[in-house]
Design an enzyme around this catalytic site. Structure first.
Site, mmCIF file in Angstrom:
data_model
loop_
_atom_site.group_PDB
_atom_site.id
_atom_site.type_symbol
_atom_site.label_atom_id
_atom_site.label_comp_id
_atom_site.label_asym_id
_atom_site.label_seq_id
_atom_site.Cartn_x
_atom_site.Cartn_y
_atom_site.Cartn_z
ATOM 1 N N ARG A 12 -1.763 3.040 43.874
ATOM 2 C CA ARG A 12 -2.319 3.554 45.126
ATOM 3 C C ARG A 12 -2.109 2.554 46.257
ATOM 4 O O ARG A 12 -3.051 2.088 46.896
ATOM 5 C CB ARG A 12 -3.807 3.893 44.984
ATOM 6 C CG ARG A 12 -4.096 4.928 43.919
ATOM 7 C CD ARG A 12 -5.568 5.294 43.864
ATOM 8 N NE ARG A 12 -5.838 6.276 42.823
ATOM 9 C CZ ARG A 12 -7.034 6.750 42.524
ATOM 10 N NH1 ARG A 12 -8.097 6.326 43.192
ATOM 11 N NH2 ARG A 12 -7.199 7.644 41.572
ATOM 12 N N ASP A 42 -13.680 1.104 41.920
ATOM 13 C CA ASP A 42 -12.856 2.183 42.464
ATOM 14 C C ASP A 42 -11.922 1.583 43.512
ATOM 15 O O ASP A 42 -11.311 0.551 43.280
ATOM 16 C CB ASP A 42 -13.747 3.294 43.019
ATOM 17 C CG ASP A 42 -13.013 4.628 43.157
ATOM 18 O OD1 ASP A 42 -11.918 4.776 42.585
ATOM 19 O OD2 ASP A 42 -13.533 5.517 43.843
ATOM 20 N N ASP A 77 -16.208 2.373 46.454
ATOM 21 C CA ASP A 77 -15.111 1.672 47.108
ATOM 22 C C ASP A 77 -15.659 0.447 47.837
ATOM 23 O O ASP A 77 -16.859 0.338 48.097
ATOM 24 C CB ASP A 77 -14.431 2.581 48.135
ATOM 25 C CG ASP A 77 -13.916 3.876 47.528
ATOM 26 O OD1 ASP A 77 -13.395 3.832 46.392
ATOM 27 O OD2 ASP A 77 -14.042 4.930 48.184
ATOM 28 N N ASP A 83 -10.437 3.500 50.900
ATOM 29 C CA ASP A 83 -10.101 4.913 50.734
ATOM 30 C C ASP A 83 -10.371 5.663 52.034
ATOM 31 O O ASP A 83 -11.398 5.449 52.699
ATOM 32 C CB ASP A 83 -10.913 5.540 49.599
ATOM 33 C CG ASP A 83 -10.351 5.196 48.225
ATOM 34 O OD1 ASP A 83 -9.423 4.365 48.149
ATOM 35 O OD2 ASP A 83 -10.840 5.764 47.232
#
Length: 450
Positions: free
Chosen positions: A321, A265, A226, A269
């Protein structure tokens, strides 16, 4: 439009829009951090500003001693400022303020030379050999095992040591105008009370994606890194940053085994029991996976955690997301979603035991997208959606009940009450029609007077 609300929006613009002449000049290589920069870099999260303001609030490195205010221009300098040893820096709780000037590259060696994927690869790994060994036509659909997969895992470990930058508690990292962190992950793991502001995050690429044949009906490539990862931490404020893949988007990657070779990714997160996070005035541009809140459907330690506020962010031509939520009470308000393209998946993912509260957001949709596409049921049961506006392609902007729009075309229905009401907010939420004006002007890096 009520004069009081419009006036509040104009005041916000006048306070936060940064004319070019007001930007501080970058100090020279031998100079300290200028006082004007240091004062802003020491700012704490304002009281009441989202979940990160809960309890004692989020102060980052605001109490740092004078010798813990650092100006950095390279990966090595960043690691030194964070404590000196990247392997142990996440336990360094000394209050510190780190000001980034220019481009810091995660692939940069201590001698300032740039490494590449080949230099980080284990001798037993090569992508052509991996593709030949685990082609489903040869290997089948079982997860990869054996020497090549083991060598890939060792290669990942090599990259993690190089490009994952570990951040300790009581830390503020801010960027001067134009500051960029490229090819790296800021890992905030067991490191509470952290502030990250005014940085561009670019191309946190994975050199060694994993083939996961059981992920979905036909398998998928999955990457590890991330741009910011928040794990097992509380009180984190992520503000006025830009997240992008730069000139290396996943859409430009090749296709292997019939699936895109995805090398990126998430952007931000929040997983592994993390909680009390506020993300404000960030700009997410042209990316696929953005924000995963909760990493597993397993009922356990995440219950009662994963409390996140997302406000005044711009989600620009991104695919999914935005966020995807498990378990957490997540407050999503006054964000601008500018969405388009046939690869778009969904905006807010309603996952297991999640409680998203989605209020006064503005959705600008390209051709082929409609209000019914904005929510996705990942095993959740309900979402509160209030005051949101949608402007679909070729139509005028109008208020839309997002849950009702979803339920009209999907089964099973989502409930309309997430079971809670946000109490921690930065002032009164703006009416949705004002959101593009404010967010378009203020979101992203290089909007603060640094």
């Amino acid at each position: 439009m009520r004069p009081r609300v419009l006036g509040a929006a104009l005041v916000a613009l006048s306070l936060l829009v940064v004319p070019g002449a007001a930007a501080s000049a970058a100090p020279d290589a031998a100079g300290p951090v200028p006082d004007t920069v240091e004062r802003l870099a020491r700012q704490a999260l304002p009281a009441g500003d989202g979940w990160a303001a809960d309890g004692a609030g989020t102060t980052g490195g605001s109490t740092a001693a004078a010798d813990q205010v650092h100006l950095v221009r390279s990966r090595a300098e960043l690691v030194r400022a964070l404590g000196g040893d990247n392997a142990t820096n996440r336990t360094n709780a000394t209050p510190k303020v780190i000001v980034v000037d220019g481009v810091v590259d995660g692939f940069e060696a201590d001698d300032r030379s740039l490494l590449d994927c080949a230099g980080l690869a284990d001798p037993g790994y090569s992508l052509p050999a991996y593709l030949a060994a685990y082609d489903p036509a040869v290997w089948g659909m079982a997860p990869p095992t054996g020497p090549l997969e083991t060598a890939r895992v060792r290669s990942v470990a090599n990259q993690t040591r190089q490009t994952q930058i570990n951040v300790g508690p009581n830390t503020t990292i801010v960027g001067l105008r134009g500051a960029t962190l490229t090819g790296l992950t800021l890992m905030i793991d067991t490191a509470s009370n952290v502030i990250v502001r005014n940085l561009t995050f670019d191309d946190a690429r994975d050199c060694f994606p994993a083939w996961s044949p059981t992920d979905g009906a036909t398998g998928n490539w999955n990457s590890q890194y991330d741009q910011i990862s928040v794990r097992r931490s509380e009180h984190v404020w992520v503000d006025h940053n830009t997240f992008t893949d730069g000139d290396n988007p996943d859409s430009a990657q090749p296709v292997y085994f019939g699936r895109p070779y995805q090398v990126h990714d998430g952007s931000l997160d929040v997983t592994h029991t993390a909680s009390l996070v506020t993300a404000s005035y960030n700009r997410f541009v042209g990316r696929d996976k953005l924000m995963l809140i909760g990493s597993s459907n397993t009922v356990g330690p995440d219950v009662g955690r994963l409390k996140v506020t997302l406000r005044h962010n711009l989600f620009d031509r991104v695919l999914q997301r935005l966020p995807r939520v498990r378990f957490g009470q997540v407050d999503v308000y006054n964000n601008w979603y500018r969405l388009a393209g046939e690869d778009f998946q969904y905006a807010v993912g309603v996952g297991v035991q999640s409680a998203p509260y989605v209020e006064n957001n503005y959705f600008t949709l390209g051709a082929g997208l409609a209000a019914e596409d904005l929510l996705y049921d990942w095993g959740g049961t309900a979402a509160t959606t209030r005051g949101n506006w949608v402007r679909a392609d070729g139509d005028r902007a109008r208020p839309v009940d997002l849950v009702a729009a979803y339920n009209a075309t999907h089964d099973p229905d989502l409930g309309v009450d997430a079971g809670w009401t946000p109490a921690l907010r930065s002032g009164q939420a703006l009416p949705a029609p004002l959101v593009p004006l404010v967010v378009g002007a203020l979101a992203g890096a290089n909007r603060l007077p640094l």
